[in-house]
Write an enzyme that holds these catalytic residues in place. Sequence first.
Site, mmCIF file in Angstrom:
data_model
loop_
_atom_site.group_PDB
_atom_site.id
_atom_site.type_symbol
_atom_site.label_atom_id
_atom_site.label_comp_id
_atom_site.label_asym_id
_atom_site.label_seq_id
_atom_site.Cartn_x
_atom_site.Cartn_y
_atom_site.Cartn_z
ATOM 1 N N ASP A 201 0.853 -1.181 0.000
ATOM 2 C CA ASP A 201 0.000 0.000 0.000
ATOM 3 C C ASP A 201 0.891 1.234 0.000
ATOM 4 O O ASP A 201 2.120 1.128 -0.020
ATOM 5 C CB ASP A 201 -0.975 -0.018 1.177
ATOM 6 N N ASP B 20 -2.019 -1.578 6.534
ATOM 7 C CA ASP B 20 -2.150 -1.120 7.918
ATOM 8 C C ASP B 20 -3.583 -0.800 8.304
ATOM 9 O O ASP B 20 -3.875 -0.596 9.474
ATOM 10 C CB ASP B 20 -1.272 0.120 8.167
ATOM 11 N N ASP C 70 -7.403 -3.278 4.538
ATOM 12 C CA ASP C 70 -6.364 -4.214 4.103
ATOM 13 C C ASP C 70 -6.537 -5.599 4.710
ATOM 14 O O ASP C 70 -5.909 -6.560 4.258
ATOM 15 C CB ASP C 70 -4.972 -3.682 4.472
#
Length: 670
Positions: free
Chosen positions: A293, A596, A600
Amino acid sequence: MPGLTQDEAARRLAGVGRNEVAFRKTRPPYSRVLAQLRDPLMMVLIAAVALTLAIGDHADSVVIGLVIVVNTTVGVAQEIRADNAVAALSALSAPHARVRREDADRDVPAATVVPGDVLLLAEGDIIAADAAIDESAALLVDESMLTGESVPVDKDANASLHAGTVVARGRGVATVTATGKAAALGRIAALLDDRRRPTPLQLRLASLGRVLAAVTLILCALVLAQGLVRGLPAGTMAVTAISLAVAAVPESLPAVVTLALALGARRMAARHALVRRLPAVETLGSVSVLATDKTGTLTEGRMVVQQVWTPRTTVELQGVGYEPEGDVLTEGRPAGPAERREVQEVLTATALCNDAALRPPPSASPDSRWEAVGDPMEGALLTAAIKVGCPDLTELASTHPRIAEAPFDSLRRRMTTVHALPSGGVLVCLKGAPEAVLAATVLTDSPETLRLARAEAARFAAGGYRVLAVASGLRQETPRPAAAGESGLRLLGLVALSDPPKPHAAATLASCRAAGITPILVTGDHPATASAVADRVELLGPNTTADHVVTGKDVAGGRVPDLTAVRVFARTDPQQKLDIVAAWRARGAITAMTGDGVNDGPALHQADIGIAMGGRGTEVARQAADLVLTDDELSTVVAAIEEGRRVFDNIRRFLVYGMAGGAAETPAPP
């Protein structure tokens, strides 16, 4: 809006159920134990126990039995720890909610909120359910845990709100549209329900167990048949065949594998990577695709003012986070006094037209940092003002007290404050989106100046920056209301903010490519921002640009024939992240996913290796992951992959040694 009646709320609660994240049914302990014992290699060991007991070798029976018990215990314990993601997700739900029922405001348990309830929202509230906004006043919502966006989002009437997100500023009234499993958190919990597939090591060991069992049985049968054909006693040949089977079984292999993985996990912990599932240690060594990410992984996760443009100069501000330190440069050299004065005028106006505050580090510890209280973007503006040498912020607020304001909202897209001057008169300060400020109805600057400013704003935006236009003007009297002062102002300049890449991000991705790992970027942020970050960290390698960005809508609409051909994804939701992981796995790739946020969680759970950020990551991400990075550094992943490859090599060497030793111990037929 009077809201629901108590009777109607009770009826709907009975119909749709409580507003809670549904837990999946817990597996009983015996089911978990049986699942571990069904592993082919474990079945071979169980057969070895039976054979050693049959020939009276009780010492070997005890040793092999202990190996089975230890490995089964470790496997069950790991599985229990890995099943806590949904529980962590439930903890994010709001404990209570303020609703309007029967024309009265009530504080009720969030679990009793139902569709149709009228939510009353204020700063700091956790939103109890998915809802549609009816009224908003400067409403700013932090959705980073769901979307990955690095800054809070402005919300106006008819916009959607999601359960579990937080009101960062302002007030609002919203009507609940979905609760429980139908809300955002519930849908994510449903995606977390999928079972993991075995790791590459588990698949190889299972295949080895099946082959070993088949070969052993065939050889035993051949030896037994050969002895009987030669007329040897059946009892003697039975003992010989059983001895052959015992010698062929590498009973120490599971114990050695567990020991190798445990030692690897210990070494990883020393390098800031905590392993939650032992098989993940070896899987890291097999990773061929790293999906990362953006916010907090490739970037700092904090907004920073990086450039300030005025009609006469452009300066670059260095430094990271909210620490008020960093050089002020013009064309690579330190900015001169005249250039600093122009930039100070711009940033003084943004410091006055500001509702945030900076909090110094609480201690002298090197891990302590400056923090922004309020909107992160406004905190970044205060940091920039200190960097360029603006007057002390406390003194500035004292000498220029605010006497009127027009808060930012998503319709006007600008904020205006009015300040009393020590010499008399008032100062009007305005900041906002360039398209809302760079207009002849607001500014008195020449058409040429406005054209240059619009071109510069477009250039900043194309580079992935968030751009603010800043203006000010003097008045003899206080405009009433403050928005009446949004005309006849002078353009001061443009401020370009971004979440800058981490210093070592580009080198880390280069190390991944050198190790044969394909890096891809998967983010919920804007496509332009995703593309700009991919360029800055050289995601595709040096001398290339991320000119092809695929959005989540493209993925959901089936407009991308091959997801594995794309390297940058933007505006993705949890389901689309799962689709990306599944596409790579269908090609036989071993995928690692970093993240995080709550959004996710499903992808971390489904990937071959889920990697969560331990510092800024949510508990949902940490519980869903196999590996937790205590330093939030992507470079730690590369170190962990190196360790995983070392562990795999050690296990392979022992397997060759164990099989050779077993062959040497095989008794010759009499």
